[in-house]
Design a protein around this motif. Structure first.
Motif, PDB file in Angstrom:
ATOM      1  N   PRO A 136      31.217  42.979 -27.684  1.00  0.00           N
ATOM      2  CA  PRO A 136      31.229  44.547 -28.243  1.00  0.00           C
ATOM      3  C   PRO A 136      29.434  45.324 -28.227  1.00  0.00           C
ATOM      4  CG  PRO A 136      33.011  43.705 -30.190  1.00  0.00           C
ATOM      5  CD  PRO A 136      32.612  42.628 -28.873  1.00  0.00           C
ATOM      6  N   ASP A 137      28.987  43.476 -28.974  1.00  0.00           N
ATOM      7  CA  ASP A 137      26.944  43.315 -28.719  1.00  0.00           C
ATOM      8  C   ASP A 137      27.139  43.273 -27.728  1.00  0.00           C
ATOM      9  OD1 ASP A 137      24.988  43.420 -29.710  1.00  0.00           O
ATOM     10  OD2 ASP A 137      24.992  41.395 -30.891  1.00  0.00           O
ATOM     11  N   GLY A 138      27.550  42.964 -26.095  1.00  0.00           N
ATOM     12  CA  GLY A 138      27.242  42.937 -24.831  1.00  0.00           C
ATOM     13  C   GLY A 138      27.069  40.939 -24.498  1.00  0.00           C
ATOM     14  N   ALA A 139      27.047  40.763 -23.748  1.00  0.00           N
ATOM     15  CA  ALA A 139      27.043  39.278 -23.058  1.00  0.00           C
ATOM     16  C   ALA A 139      25.646  38.529 -23.626  1.00  0.00           C
ATOM     17  CB  ALA A 139      27.204  39.165 -21.698  1.00  0.00           C
ATOM     18  N   VAL A 140      25.736  37.531 -23.666  1.00  0.00           N
ATOM     19  CA  VAL A 140      24.226  37.045 -23.755  1.00  0.00           C
ATOM     20  C   VAL A 140      24.065  35.735 -22.667  1.00  0.00           C
ATOM     21  CG1 VAL A 140      23.154  34.620 -25.441  1.00  0.00           C
ATOM     22  CG2 VAL A 140      23.880  36.771 -26.332  1.00  0.00           C
ATOM     23  N   ASP A 141      23.566  36.268 -21.327  1.00  0.00           N
ATOM     24  CA  ASP A 141      23.291  35.221 -20.255  1.00  0.00           C
ATOM     25  C   ASP A 141      22.683  34.060 -20.189  1.00  0.00           C
ATOM     26  OD1 ASP A 141      24.026  34.570 -17.863  1.00  0.00           O
ATOM     27  OD2 ASP A 141      23.950  35.704 -16.771  1.00  0.00           O
ATOM     28  N   LEU A 142      23.487  32.825 -20.658  1.00  0.00           N
ATOM     29  CA  LEU A 142      22.413  31.981 -20.374  1.00  0.00           C
ATOM     30  C   LEU A 142      22.896  30.241 -19.404  1.00  0.00           C
ATOM     31  CD1 LEU A 142      22.813  31.064 -24.599  1.00  0.00           C
ATOM     32  CD2 LEU A 142      21.069  32.426 -22.991  1.00  0.00           C
ATOM     33  N   SER A 143      23.314  31.414 -18.364  1.00  0.00           N
ATOM     34  CA  SER A 143      23.826  30.690 -17.047  1.00  0.00           C
ATOM     35  C   SER A 143      22.778  30.492 -15.640  1.00  0.00           C
ATOM     36  CB  SER A 143      24.787  31.201 -16.806  1.00  0.00           C
ATOM     37  OG  SER A 143      24.961  32.765 -15.957  1.00  0.00           O
ATOM     38  N   VAL A 144      21.952  31.319 -15.581  1.00  0.00           N
ATOM     39  CA  VAL A 144      21.469  31.142 -14.363  1.00  0.00           C
ATOM     40  C   VAL A 144      19.289  30.563 -14.803  1.00  0.00           C
ATOM     41  CG1 VAL A 144      20.453  31.865 -12.549  1.00  0.00           C
ATOM     42  CG2 VAL A 144      22.432  33.196 -13.100  1.00  0.00           C
ATOM     43  N   GLY A 145      19.221  31.201 -15.819  1.00  0.00           N
ATOM     44  CA  GLY A 145      17.678  30.578 -16.117  1.00  0.00           C
ATOM     45  C   GLY A 145      16.567  31.291 -15.055  1.00  0.00           C
ATOM     46  N   THR A 146      16.614  32.398 -15.115  1.00  0.00           N
ATOM     47  CA  THR A 146      15.733  33.209 -14.939  1.00  0.00           C
ATOM     48  C   THR A 146      14.806  34.091 -15.734  1.00  0.00           C
ATOM     49  OG1 THR A 146      15.144  35.515 -13.331  1.00  0.00           O
ATOM     50  CG2 THR A 146      17.004  35.372 -14.729  1.00  0.00           C
ATOM     51  N   LEU A 191      33.630  29.507 -24.915  1.00  0.00           N
ATOM     52  CA  LEU A 191      31.586  30.257 -24.525  1.00  0.00           C
ATOM     53  C   LEU A 191      31.348  31.881 -24.694  1.00  0.00           C
ATOM     54  CD1 LEU A 191      29.826  27.203 -24.494  1.00  0.00           C
ATOM     55  CD2 LEU A 191      29.530  28.652 -26.413  1.00  0.00           C
ATOM     56  N   ALA A 192      32.591  32.374 -23.154  1.00  0.00           N
ATOM     57  CA  ALA A 192      32.805  32.873 -22.632  1.00  0.00           C
ATOM     58  C   ALA A 192      33.118  34.480 -23.932  1.00  0.00           C
ATOM     59  CB  ALA A 192      32.380  33.608 -21.675  1.00  0.00           C
ATOM     60  N   GLU A 193      34.266  33.075 -24.809  1.00  0.00           N
ATOM     61  CA  GLU A 193      35.381  34.764 -25.411  1.00  0.00           C
ATOM     62  C   GLU A 193      34.182  35.462 -26.239  1.00  0.00           C
ATOM     63  OE1 GLU A 193      38.452  32.261 -26.341  1.00  0.00           O
ATOM     64  OE2 GLU A 193      39.060  32.233 -23.976  1.00  0.00           O
ATOM     65  N   HIS A 194      33.116  34.418 -26.662  1.00  0.00           N
ATOM     66  CA  HIS A 194      32.328  35.065 -27.466  1.00  0.00           C
ATOM     67  C   HIS A 194      31.346  35.464 -27.153  1.00  0.00           C
ATOM     68  CE1 HIS A 194      34.641  31.960 -29.912  1.00  0.00           C
ATOM     69  NE2 HIS A 194      34.768  32.880 -30.595  1.00  0.00           N
ATOM     70  N   GLY A 195      30.938  36.383 -25.684  1.00  0.00           N
ATOM     71  CA  GLY A 195      30.357  36.496 -25.266  1.00  0.00           C
ATOM     72  C   GLY A 195      29.202  36.068 -24.778  1.00  0.00           C
ATOM     73  N   VAL A 196      29.150  34.931 -24.561  1.00  0.00           N
ATOM     74  CA  VAL A 196      27.606  33.689 -24.521  1.00  0.00           C
ATOM     75  C   VAL A 196      28.706  32.879 -22.823  1.00  0.00           C
ATOM     76  CG1 VAL A 196      26.503  31.642 -24.737  1.00  0.00           C
ATOM     77  CG2 VAL A 196      27.400  33.082 -26.671  1.00  0.00           C
ATOM     78  N   LEU A 197      27.637  32.991 -21.944  1.00  0.00           N
ATOM     79  CA  LEU A 197      27.403  33.034 -20.904  1.00  0.00           C
ATOM     80  C   LEU A 197      26.714  31.540 -19.985  1.00  0.00           C
ATOM     81  CD1 LEU A 197      29.519  33.015 -18.507  1.00  0.00           C
ATOM     82  CD2 LEU A 197      27.762  34.450 -16.897  1.00  0.00           C
ATOM     83  N   VAL A 198      28.062  30.057 -20.070  1.00  0.00           N
ATOM     84  CA  VAL A 198      26.376  29.583 -19.824  1.00  0.00           C
ATOM     85  C   VAL A 198      27.460  28.899 -18.193  1.00  0.00           C
ATOM     86  CG1 VAL A 198      26.060  28.078 -22.304  1.00  0.00           C
ATOM     87  CG2 VAL A 198      28.121  27.766 -20.828  1.00  0.00           C
ATOM     88  N   ALA A 199      26.546  27.555 -17.789  1.00  0.00           N
ATOM     89  CA  ALA A 199      26.857  27.110 -16.090  1.00  0.00           C
ATOM     90  C   ALA A 199      27.917  25.675 -16.605  1.00  0.00           C
ATOM     91  CB  ALA A 199      25.779  26.927 -15.653  1.00  0.00           C
ATOM     92  N   PRO A 200      28.910  25.331 -15.667  1.00  0.00           N
ATOM     93  CA  PRO A 200      29.398  24.493 -16.354  1.00  0.00           C
ATOM     94  C   PRO A 200      28.446  24.094 -15.118  1.00  0.00           C
ATOM     95  CG  PRO A 200      30.828  26.153 -13.825  1.00  0.00           C
ATOM     96  CD  PRO A 200      29.459  26.541 -14.661  1.00  0.00           C
ATOM     97  N   GLY A 201      28.793  22.343 -15.947  1.00  0.00           N
ATOM     98  CA  GLY A 201      28.130  21.438 -15.496  1.00  0.00           C
ATOM     99  C   GLY A 201      28.061  20.659 -13.811  1.00  0.00           C
ATOM    100  N   ASP A 202      29.622  21.232 -13.795  1.00  0.00           N
ATOM    101  CA  ASP A 202      29.980  19.665 -11.994  1.00  0.00           C
ATOM    102  C   ASP A 202      29.139  21.200 -11.193  1.00  0.00           C
ATOM    103  OD1 ASP A 202      31.399  22.991 -11.932  1.00  0.00           O
ATOM    104  OD2 ASP A 202      33.112  21.473 -12.430  1.00  0.00           O
ATOM    105  N   PHE A 203      28.522  22.133 -11.229  1.00  0.00           N
ATOM    106  CA  PHE A 203      28.005  23.054 -10.563  1.00  0.00           C
ATOM    107  C   PHE A 203      26.956  21.762  -9.458  1.00  0.00           C
ATOM    108  CE2 PHE A 203      28.350  27.857 -11.579  1.00  0.00           C
ATOM    109  CZ  PHE A 203      29.660  27.358 -11.274  1.00  0.00           C
ATOM    110  N   TYR A 204      26.533  20.554 -10.515  1.00  0.00           N
ATOM    111  CA  TYR A 204      25.773  20.484 -10.406  1.00  0.00           C
ATOM    112  C   TYR A 204      25.815  18.343  -9.864  1.00  0.00           C
ATOM    113  CZ  TYR A 204      23.349  24.160 -12.452  1.00  0.00           C
ATOM    114  OH  TYR A 204      23.557  24.962 -13.266  1.00  0.00           O
ATOM    115  N   GLY A 205      27.404  18.333  -9.632  1.00  0.00           N
ATOM    116  CA  GLY A 205      28.233  17.345  -9.194  1.00  0.00           C
ATOM    117  C   GLY A 205      28.831  16.619  -9.998  1.00  0.00           C
ATOM    118  N   PRO A 206      30.180  16.486  -9.088  1.00  0.00           N
ATOM    119  CA  PRO A 206      31.411  15.760 -10.240  1.00  0.00           C
ATOM    120  C   PRO A 206      30.895  14.923 -11.663  1.00  0.00           C
ATOM    121  CG  PRO A 206      30.597  15.058  -7.872  1.00  0.00           C
ATOM    122  CD  PRO A 206      30.183  15.508  -7.886  1.00  0.00           C
ATOM    123  N   ALA A 207      29.641  14.553 -11.405  1.00  0.00           N
ATOM    124  CA  ALA A 207      29.323  13.592 -12.984  1.00  0.00           C
ATOM    125  C   ALA A 207      29.346  14.540 -14.281  1.00  0.00           C
ATOM    126  CB  ALA A 207      28.275  12.881 -12.305  1.00  0.00           C
TER     127      ALA A 207
END
Ligand SMILES: Cc1ncc(COP(=O)(O)O)c(C=O)c1O
Length: 371
Positions: A30-40, A328-344
């Motif tokens: 309801p208070d909008g997303a906080v996008d902490l995923s891309v880092g722009t 975190l998305a259920e609470h309106g906060v978007l972050v990037a999953p670590g496996d985008f950067y490698g399986p580790a």
């Protein structure tokens, strides 16, 4: 028609598409997303930089691929003034942001099939992409001792690192340089977060005399104005180091039309000449980092590395990367999953602190409610 060997077929699928459903969930808050995923970057371009861009806007002729002498001098001055690195302005080469330089470096160096290029195990994905574009074989490894017999032509290092915020110390970098020099490999050091050290002392450049022994042979360092000066939209970066490598890359880039627009060259020079705006920007990020770190820790995430750069590398004892993303998305906060950067990275999320103060406060409040 003979089959083409499509470059696109050698590349991974674009991972960010997988985040779309979680983005939709976060946006339904309801208070909008906080996008902490891309880092722009979200803060304004400094006034003096915009003025320099505007003053240079009547720019009908072709700019030089090498950049103006004033731009190269400003880059060399900045390296000396802020990072204790002495380079001849002739050994500076502008690039259209550092991403294109990362993506094209293996190709421009003539690497291809049969060559091996090493990049960090957890890494900005463009190292792998650029290696594949050239036809060389990527190896994701933080150690150089267990590599196979194939000749390594290029080693990427990235300190402070994306995504972990890890900083490589002088000793570590010295060893990489010595290893590469013994084998005639180039070391490319992506230093785009070098001014953003938070804990454990200032990050050091591969071109610093303590690391390279005063010779830049075989070394190339990349610097970007995207984060320091909020210039991601201008595409302003440069490489510096070994004069022979700079000359070689310049020769190819001239033919290929990889030219920074003249007004951007003027703006970048103005940004490099001024440290005040960079200090103010760093202070803004420090406050956002503190707020998000405290809130994440209170809500059960553990922060590892993260001593520099623009990200918190966070793990939850009960959730893997995608579990954390979903929660975190259920609470309106978007972050990037670590496996985008490698399986580790499968146990971590990367939390950028490149949102406005208002959005960071909203995220911190939502995280505190999870505690
Ligand atoms: C490690 C690393 N290198 C390079 C880049 C590219 O930056 P730019 O092309 O804006 O200079 C980024 C961007 O986030 C990055 O994280």
């Amino acid at each position: 028609m003979a089959d083409r060997r499509r470059v696109a077929d050698r590349l991974p699928t674009f991972p960010w598409d997988r985040l779309a459903p979680h983005k939709a969930t976060a946006e339904a808050h309801p208070d909008g997303a906080v996008d902490l995923s891309v880092g722009t970057p979200v803060d304004s371009v400094p006034e003096r930089v915009r003025e320099a861009l505007a003053a240079a806007s009547d720019s009908p002729g072709y700019p030089a691929t090498y950049g103006t002498p004033q731009l190269r001098a400003a880059a060399a001055d900045w390296l000396g003034r802020c990072h204790g690195v002495s380079v001849d302005p002739a050994a500076v080469l502008p690039s259209l942001g550092s991403k294109e330089f990362v993506a094209w470096l293996p190709t421009l160096l003539g690497l291809g099939e049969g060559d091996t290029v090493v990049h960090p195990e957890l890494a900005y994905p463009t190292y792998d992409v650029g290696i594949r574009m050239s036809g060389a074989a990527p190896v994701a490894s933080d150690g150089l001792t267990a590599l196979g017999p194939a000749p390594v032509r290029l080693v990427w290092v990235n300190s402070p690192a994306n995504p972990t915020g890890r900083v490589l110390g002088v000793e570590h970098l010295r060893k990489v340089v010595a290893w590469a020099r013994e084998r005639g490999a180039v070391v490319a050091s992506d230093e785009c977060y070098i001014g953003l050290g938070w804990e454990g002392g200032d990050p050091v450049s591969v071109l610093h005399p303590d690391v390279c022994g005063g010779s830049h042979e075989g070394l190339i360092a990349l610097h970007s104005l995207s984060k320091r000066s909020n210039l991601a939209g201008y595409r302003a970066a440069f490489a510096a180091g070994d004069q022979a490598l700079v000359d070689e890359l310049l020769a190819v880039r001239k033919h290929a039309g990889m030219i920074m627009p003249g007004p951007v060259q003027a703006a970048m020079r103005a940004a490099l000449d001024d440290d005040d705006h960079a200090r103010e920007q760093k202070d803004r990020y420090a406050a956002r980092r503190t707020a998000l770190r405290g809130a994440l820790e209170a809500a059960g995430w553990r922060i590892t590395h993260s001593e520099a750069g623009l990200y918190l590398w966070a793990a939850h004892p009960e959730h893997d990367a995608w579990g954390s993303v979903a929660l975190l998305a259920e609470h309106g906060v978007l972050v990037a999953p670590g496996d985008f950067y490698g399986p580790a990275g499968a146990g971590h999320v990367r939390v950028a602190f490149t949102a406005t103060d208002e959005r960071v406060e909203a995220a911190a409040k939502r995280l505190r409610a999870l505690a």
